[in-house]
Design an enzyme around this catalytic site. Structure first.
Site, PDB file in Angstrom:
ATOM      1  N   ASP A  67       0.818  -1.218   0.000  1.00 27.79           N
ATOM      2  CA  ASP A  67       0.000   0.000   0.000  1.00 27.79           C
ATOM      3  C   ASP A  67       0.849   1.264   0.000  1.00 27.79           C
ATOM      4  OD1 ASP A  67       0.967  -0.344   2.588  1.00 27.79           O
ATOM      5  OD2 ASP A  67      -0.985  -0.816   3.451  1.00 27.79           O
ATOM      6  N   ASN A 136      -7.136  -2.194  14.739  1.00 24.33           N
ATOM      7  CA  ASN A 136      -8.529  -2.446  14.359  1.00 24.33           C
ATOM      8  C   ASN A 136      -8.663  -3.686  13.474  1.00 24.33           C
ATOM      9  OD1 ASN A 136      -7.507  -1.609  11.908  1.00 24.33           O
ATOM     10  ND2 ASN A 136      -8.931   0.105  11.617  1.00 24.33           N
ATOM     11  N   HIS A 138      -6.965  -4.311  10.652  1.00 24.68           N
ATOM     12  CA  HIS A 138      -6.737  -4.154   9.216  1.00 24.68           C
ATOM     13  C   HIS A 138      -5.477  -4.879   8.753  1.00 24.68           C
ATOM     14  CE1 HIS A 138      -4.329  -0.080   9.494  1.00 24.68           C
ATOM     15  NE2 HIS A 138      -3.525  -1.095   9.621  1.00 24.68           N
ATOM     16  N   GLU A 143      -9.501  -1.710   5.712  1.00 25.05           N
ATOM     17  CA  GLU A 143     -10.065  -1.352   7.009  1.00 25.05           C
ATOM     18  C   GLU A 143     -11.306  -2.205   7.300  1.00 25.05           C
ATOM     19  OE1 GLU A 143      -8.234   0.384   8.758  1.00 25.05           O
ATOM     20  OE2 GLU A 143      -7.578   2.282   7.890  1.00 25.05           O
TER      21      GLU A 143
HETATM   22  P1  PGA Z   1       2.565  -0.998  12.675  1.00 25.61           P
HETATM   23  O1  PGA Z   1       1.419  -0.950  11.590  1.00 25.61           O
HETATM   24  O2  PGA Z   1       3.510  -2.084  12.253  1.00 25.61           O
HETATM   25  O3  PGA Z   1       3.216   0.354  12.588  1.00 25.61           O
HETATM   26  O4  PGA Z   1       1.938  -1.287  13.979  1.00 25.61           O
HETATM   27  C1  PGA Z   1       0.805  -2.141  11.222  1.00 25.61           C
HETATM   28  C2  PGA Z   1      -0.422  -1.855  10.394  1.00 25.61           C
HETATM   29  O5  PGA Z   1      -1.078  -0.826  10.592  1.00 25.61           O
HETATM   30  O6  PGA Z   1      -0.756  -2.697   9.552  1.00 25.61           O
END
Ligand code: PGA
Length: 241
Positions: A67, A136, A138, A143
């Site tokens: 992404d 959350n 995702h 999302e």
């Molecule tokens: P993070 O992000 O590794 O910074 O916790 C993970 C994500 O949001 O998929």
């Protein structure tokens, strides 16, 4: 097949295990699905060290990232393109033309998502997909509520995601509102998947991902229906299992 869940006492052990898992899949022609975020930084550091010691070469490997933020060019320090450059690409021998990430600066993000979807299927499916997880649930920037059959698309980031990613931007309001992400269908097309999670803020998402009936409300829960997933957790992320 039950998901292989492994719990680690230290961050470094987890990072090493993740790097070894990915390194074992690095060979000419392999397609790696790569993720950004704080979680995989240690894994990338280990991979760079393995490369420096002459233990692995990424020659002939193709990398396709999950992404990118809409509105950030690759030169923007908080773009995921810049992240990949800083944490992996500058240290290893993946050819520049084999490093793929959506173009956050494309004038038409919807068209860019379509281009990236086509590219995914020209290069992919992915052999080994790295995933983090949002608090959350995702995966990528899919999302809660994203259909399991979604393909590459433009997404409006959830408030929880903008809060989680705020430190790099100074405030949640400064976090880009939209992103381009591979869809859940793309992620599920990978032959093998490794999900990494660290810290208490991920514990509830991990519990729901692994213990509840798969639901689009917890995007990562779709992984229960994939035949080849390994989940690496630290004690904190695993504390509700
Ligand atoms: P993070 O992000 O590794 O910074 O916790 C993970 C994500 O949001 O998929």
């Amino acid at each position: 097949m039950a998901i292989d869940v492994q719990i680690f006492e230290s961050e470094q052990e987890l990072d090493r295990k993740a790097a070894e898992w990915l390194a074992a899949r690095v060979r000419p022609g392999a397609v790696l699905g790569l993720a950004t975020g704080n979680t995989p930084i240690g894994m990338y550091r280990e991979l760079a060290a393995m490369h420096r010691r002459g233990q692995i070469s990424f020659a002939g490997v193709r990398a396709i990232n999950l992404d990118e933020y809409v509105g950030l060019s690759r030169e923007h320090p908080e773009s995921f393109a810049a992240f990949m450059e800083e944490h992996l690409f500058r240290w290893v021998d993946i050819a520049p033309e084999d490093r793929h990430i959506p173009n956050g600066a494309a004038p038409d993000p919807v068209q860019e998502a379509e281009r990236y979807e086509k590219l995914y299927w020209e290069i992919g499916p992915v052999d080994a997909q790295v995933l983090g997880i949002g608090s959350n649930g995702h995966i990528g920037f899919n999302e809660p509520g994203t259909p399991f059959d979604s393909v590459t698309h433009v997404v409006e980031l959830a408030e929880a995601t903008r809060i989680a990613n705020a430190p790099a931007f100074g405030s949640p309001e400064a976090v880009p509102r939209y992103a381009i992400t591979l869809g859940i269908r793309n992620i599920m097309a990978a032959r093998e998947i490794i999900l990494l999670a660290k810290g208490a803020s991920k514990a509830e998402a991990i519990r729901r991902t692994l213990k509840e009936t798969p639901t689009p409300e917890v995007p990562a829960s779709v992984l229960q229906t994939h035949p080849n997933v390994i989940v690496l957790l630290d004690r904190e992320a695993a504390k509700l299992l």
